[in-house]
Each structure stands twice: as structure tokens, then as C-alpha cells.
Scaffold this motif. Structure first.
Motif, short mmCIF file in Angstrom:
data_model
loop_
_atom_site.label_atom_id
_atom_site.label_comp_id
_atom_site.label_asym_id
_atom_site.label_seq_id
_atom_site.Cartn_x
_atom_site.Cartn_y
_atom_site.Cartn_z
N ASP A 74 0.83 -1.21 0.00
CA ASP A 74 0.00 0.00 0.00
C ASP A 74 0.85 1.25 0.00
OD1 ASP A 74 -2.35 -1.45 -0.05
OD2 ASP A 74 -2.54 -1.52 2.13
N LYS A 75 1.92 1.26 0.81
CA LYS A 75 2.80 2.42 0.85
C LYS A 75 3.56 2.59 -0.46
CE LYS A 75 3.52 2.78 5.85
NZ LYS A 75 4.53 2.78 6.95
N THR A 76 3.91 1.48 -1.06
CA THR A 76 4.61 1.55 -2.35
C THR A 76 3.69 2.13 -3.41
OG1 THR A 76 5.93 -0.38 -1.76
CG2 THR A 76 5.80 0.19 -4.10
N ARG A 77 2.43 1.68 -3.43
CA ARG A 77 1.44 2.21 -4.37
C ARG A 77 1.25 3.71 -4.16
NH1 ARG A 77 -2.65 -0.46 -2.65
NH2 ARG A 77 -2.23 -2.33 -3.87
N ALA A 78 1.17 4.11 -2.89
CA ALA A 78 0.97 5.53 -2.58
C ALA A 78 2.19 6.36 -2.97
CB ALA A 78 0.67 5.69 -1.09
N ALA A 79 3.39 5.77 -2.84
CA ALA A 79 4.61 6.50 -3.19
C ALA A 79 4.62 6.85 -4.68
CB ALA A 79 5.84 5.67 -2.83
N PHE A 80 4.28 5.89 -5.53
CA PHE A 80 4.23 6.19 -6.96
C PHE A 80 3.05 7.11 -7.29
CE2 PHE A 80 7.02 2.52 -7.14
CZ PHE A 80 7.90 2.88 -8.14
N GLY A 81 1.98 7.03 -6.49
CA GLY A 81 0.82 7.89 -6.70
C GLY A 81 1.10 9.35 -6.39
N LYS A 82 2.23 9.65 -5.73
CA LYS A 82 2.59 11.03 -5.44
C LYS A 82 3.01 11.79 -6.70
CE LYS A 82 4.29 10.09 -0.74
NZ LYS A 82 5.49 10.08 0.11
N LEU A 83 3.43 11.07 -7.71
CA LEU A 83 3.85 11.74 -8.94
C LEU A 83 2.65 12.41 -9.59
CD1 LEU A 83 6.23 8.99 -10.38
CD2 LEU A 83 6.87 11.10 -9.20
N PRO A 84 2.78 13.66 -10.02
CA PRO A 84 1.61 14.43 -10.49
C PRO A 84 0.80 13.77 -11.59
CG PRO A 84 3.51 15.87 -10.23
CD PRO A 84 4.01 14.46 -10.05
N VAL A 86 0.60 10.52 -12.33
CA VAL A 86 0.20 9.13 -12.08
C VAL A 86 -1.22 9.12 -11.51
CG1 VAL A 86 0.61 7.06 -10.71
CG2 VAL A 86 2.53 8.27 -11.75
N ARG A 87 -2.13 8.51 -12.24
CA ARG A 87 -3.50 8.37 -11.74
C ARG A 87 -3.60 7.21 -10.76
NH1 ARG A 87 -7.94 5.26 -12.64
NH2 ARG A 87 -9.88 6.27 -11.97
N GLU A 88 -2.97 6.10 -11.10
CA GLU A 88 -3.05 4.90 -10.26
C GLU A 88 -1.83 4.03 -10.51
OE1 GLU A 88 -6.50 1.65 -9.09
OE2 GLU A 88 -6.34 2.33 -11.16
N ALA A 89 -1.38 3.35 -9.46
CA ALA A 89 -0.26 2.42 -9.59
C ALA A 89 -0.66 1.09 -8.94
CB ALA A 89 1.00 2.98 -8.93
N GLN A 90 -0.53 0.01 -9.69
CA GLN A 90 -0.78 -1.33 -9.18
C GLN A 90 0.57 -1.99 -8.90
OE1 GLN A 90 -3.71 -2.63 -8.40
NE2 GLN A 90 -4.90 -0.90 -9.21
N VAL A 91 0.73 -2.56 -7.70
CA VAL A 91 2.00 -3.14 -7.28
C VAL A 91 1.81 -4.62 -6.95
CG1 VAL A 91 3.94 -2.97 -5.67
CG2 VAL A 91 2.71 -0.90 -6.36
N ARG A 92 2.68 -5.48 -7.50
CA ARG A 92 2.61 -6.92 -7.23
C ARG A 92 4.02 -7.48 -7.01
NH1 ARG A 92 -0.49 -5.84 -11.70
NH2 ARG A 92 -2.75 -6.10 -11.49
N ARG A 93 4.11 -8.49 -6.15
CA ARG A 93 5.36 -9.22 -5.97
C ARG A 93 5.44 -10.39 -6.95
NH1 ARG A 93 3.54 -8.58 -0.56
NH2 ARG A 93 4.89 -7.26 0.73
N GLN A 94 6.61 -10.63 -7.47
CA GLN A 94 6.84 -11.81 -8.30
C GLN A 94 8.07 -12.54 -7.78
OE1 GLN A 94 7.49 -11.07 -12.46
NE2 GLN A 94 7.26 -13.20 -13.04
N TRP A 95 7.85 -13.72 -7.30
CA TRP A 95 8.92 -14.51 -6.70
C TRP A 95 10.05 -14.75 -7.73
CZ3 TRP A 95 10.54 -16.09 -2.12
CH2 TRP A 95 11.47 -17.13 -2.04
N PRO A 96 11.34 -14.65 -7.29
CA PRO A 96 11.76 -14.52 -5.89
C PRO A 96 12.23 -13.12 -5.49
CG PRO A 96 13.56 -15.35 -7.20
CD PRO A 96 12.42 -15.11 -8.15
N ASP A 97 12.38 -12.21 -6.45
CA ASP A 97 13.03 -10.94 -6.09
C ASP A 97 12.56 -9.75 -6.93
OD1 ASP A 97 14.08 -11.55 -8.53
OD2 ASP A 97 16.17 -11.76 -7.87
N THR A 98 11.37 -9.88 -7.51
CA THR A 98 10.91 -8.85 -8.47
C THR A 98 9.65 -8.15 -7.98
OG1 THR A 98 11.85 -10.11 -10.31
CG2 THR A 98 10.22 -8.42 -10.86
N LEU A 99 9.61 -6.86 -8.20
CA LEU A 99 8.42 -6.07 -7.90
C LEU A 99 7.87 -5.54 -9.22
CD1 LEU A 99 7.04 -5.23 -5.21
CD2 LEU A 99 8.15 -3.02 -5.46
N GLN A 100 6.61 -5.86 -9.52
CA GLN A 100 5.96 -5.41 -10.75
C GLN A 100 5.07 -4.21 -10.44
OE1 GLN A 100 3.88 -8.87 -12.26
NE2 GLN A 100 5.60 -9.41 -13.59
#
Length: 242
Positions: A74-84, A86-100
Motif C-alpha cells: 500500500d505504501k509503495t502504491r501511494a509513493a508512486f501515486g505522489k507523482l503528479p 500518475v492516476r493509479e499504480a498497481q504493485v505486485r510481488r513476483q517470486w523470488p526478487d521482483t516487484l511489478q
């Protein structure tokens, strides 16, 4: 009690079970918090025209805290949402070390007076743009209605070769539009699109040919319209000396 073998066996099993649970909890805590599982890759997707790689890199370097398991989505999504833009950011984990991260940008449709922009969904957002956008003036919360009216007026005025440049909505829900040729058209509160279509028809057929500067046209009359032409002078009445 110490002679009761059944009770002793039950107590031993409980202690053993508790010990196993504590070991599993400690192992799980270490596993999720260990630096052995950092986020090594960040994949950013989405059609981006306004959000720059530098902005995304800054967020990734300064706002994303924690390991693969402890990173707060949630905080990661909100961090990207701070950019003027950016309307919305969807964040997902992908095993073993990737953030989408999938980014959706605002699509600016108009300016909201002198304060921010309005996107294609009728949502206000605070960003800067050098696009030649129409300007909307209306009560707070009327953005969606005004975006819808702007979209409705464009095809109605297009046959006359005109485009809405400014659009007003009064607190009493009366509409007024200024066109790209500088003419303001009063459309009132009812049959707005019908009145706009009638204006477009008369503009193409009659008004555009008049040898006078037209400042405004009032389409609120039931059986006609009124035209304001500041440089027009009425001819003298019959028999009056010039």
C-alpha cells in the motif's frame, strides 16, 4: 501428578508443540526479514508520456523500503501515486526478487480554471501542462458533468468548424461556452445540445457571413436567438435625417 504418566506425556507434547511453533515462528520471521531476500528487480509497465524514468527511479531509490516479504504494498502504491501525472499504480510481488509496478497516467482533457487539470474520467489532478486545452469553470464537484458536456458539444459544433475553448457552468446549472473564434454562446439550462446544434446550423448558414464582429449569441429564446455585435449600427428610421 508426577506419577501420572498420561498427564506427563500430555504436558511433554504441549511443551514440544510450543517449542516447534516458536522455532517455526522464529524461522519465518528471519525468512521474511532477512536481507537474503531483497528486491533486486523492479519492472514498470504502462503507457507513459508524462511520467519520466528519472521520477520513477527517484521513487524506487528513496521510497521503497524493506525486503521482498516486508515491503508494504500500500505504501509503495501511494509513493508512486505522489507523482503528479500518475492516476493509479498497481504493485505486485513476483517470486523470488521482483516487484511489478503498473502505472496508469492521467489523460488531461481540460484545465480546471486556473487551478489544475481534469482527466478523461472527470477527475481533478494537480499537474502542469503546456497543451492547448479547453478551460472549465464551474462549481466544486462538477468536473464529471463538465467533461461530459464538453465531449457532447464537440461533435455538435464540428460541422460548423468550431471548437469549445471555454465552458462555464453556473451554480444554477446554466451553461455558456466560448468558441475558438472568440464567440460566446449562452446555452441555458435545458436542451443544451439542441441549442448548440441550432447555433452551429445558423452559424454555418447565416451568422458567419455577417460583415460585423459577433461577440455573443444568446440561444435561450424559444423561437430564435439574439446576437450581440458591438460594431453594428442600426439604420435610421424611415424619414429620419442621417
Amino acid at each position: 501428578m508426577w506419577d501420572n504418566h498420561r498427564a506427563l506425556r500430555t504436558l511433554a507434547n504441549l511443551l514440544l508443540g510450543s517449542s516447534v511453533m516458536m522455532v517455526l515462528y522464529a524461522a519465518g520471521f528471519w525468512l521474511t526479514h532477512s536481507p537474503v531476500f531483497p528486491v533486486k528487480k523492479i519492472q514498470i509497465q504502462g503507457e507513459m508520456k508524462r511520467v519520466t524514468p528519472e521520477q520513477l527511479r527517484y521513487i524506487a531509490e528513496h521510497e521503497l523500503l524493506g525486503t521482498f516479504f516486508t515491503l508494504n504494498i500500500d505504501k509503495t502504491r501511494a509513493a508512486f501515486g505522489k507523482l503528479p501525472w500518475v492516476r493509479e499504480a498497481q504493485v505486485r510481488r513476483q517470486w523470488p526478487d521482483t516487484l511489478q509496478i503498473e502505472v496508469e497516467e492521467h489523460v488531461a482533457i481540460a484545465r480546471w480554471g486556473e487551478n489544475g487539470l481534469v482527466n478523461s474520467r472527470g477527475e481533478w489532478f494537480d499537474a502542469a501542462s503546456d497543451q492547448p486545452l479547453p478551460v472549465l469553470y464551474g462549481p466544486a464537484g462538477a468536473q464529471k458533468d463538465m467533461v461530459a458536456m464538453l465531449a457532447a458539444l464537440k461533435p455538435v459544433l464540428q460541422p460548423a468548424g468550431l471548437k469549445p475553448q471555454r465552458l462555464w457552468l453556473s451554480p444554477r446549472r446554466a451553461w455558456r461556452v466560448e468558441l475558438d473564434n472568440g464567440v460566446q454562446v449562452e446555452l441555458g439550462r435545458g436542451d443544451v445540445e439542441k441549442r448548440a446544434a441550432l447555433f452551429a446550423a445558423h452559424w454555418k448558414g447565416t451568422l458567419a457571413a455577417l460583415p460585423y464582429h459577433i461577440e455573443s449569441v444568446d440561444m435561450r429564446y424559444p423561437n430564435g436567438f439574439a446576437v450581440r455585435m458591438p460594431d453594428y449600427k442600426a439604420p435610421p428610421a424611415h424619414g429620419q435625417k442621417q
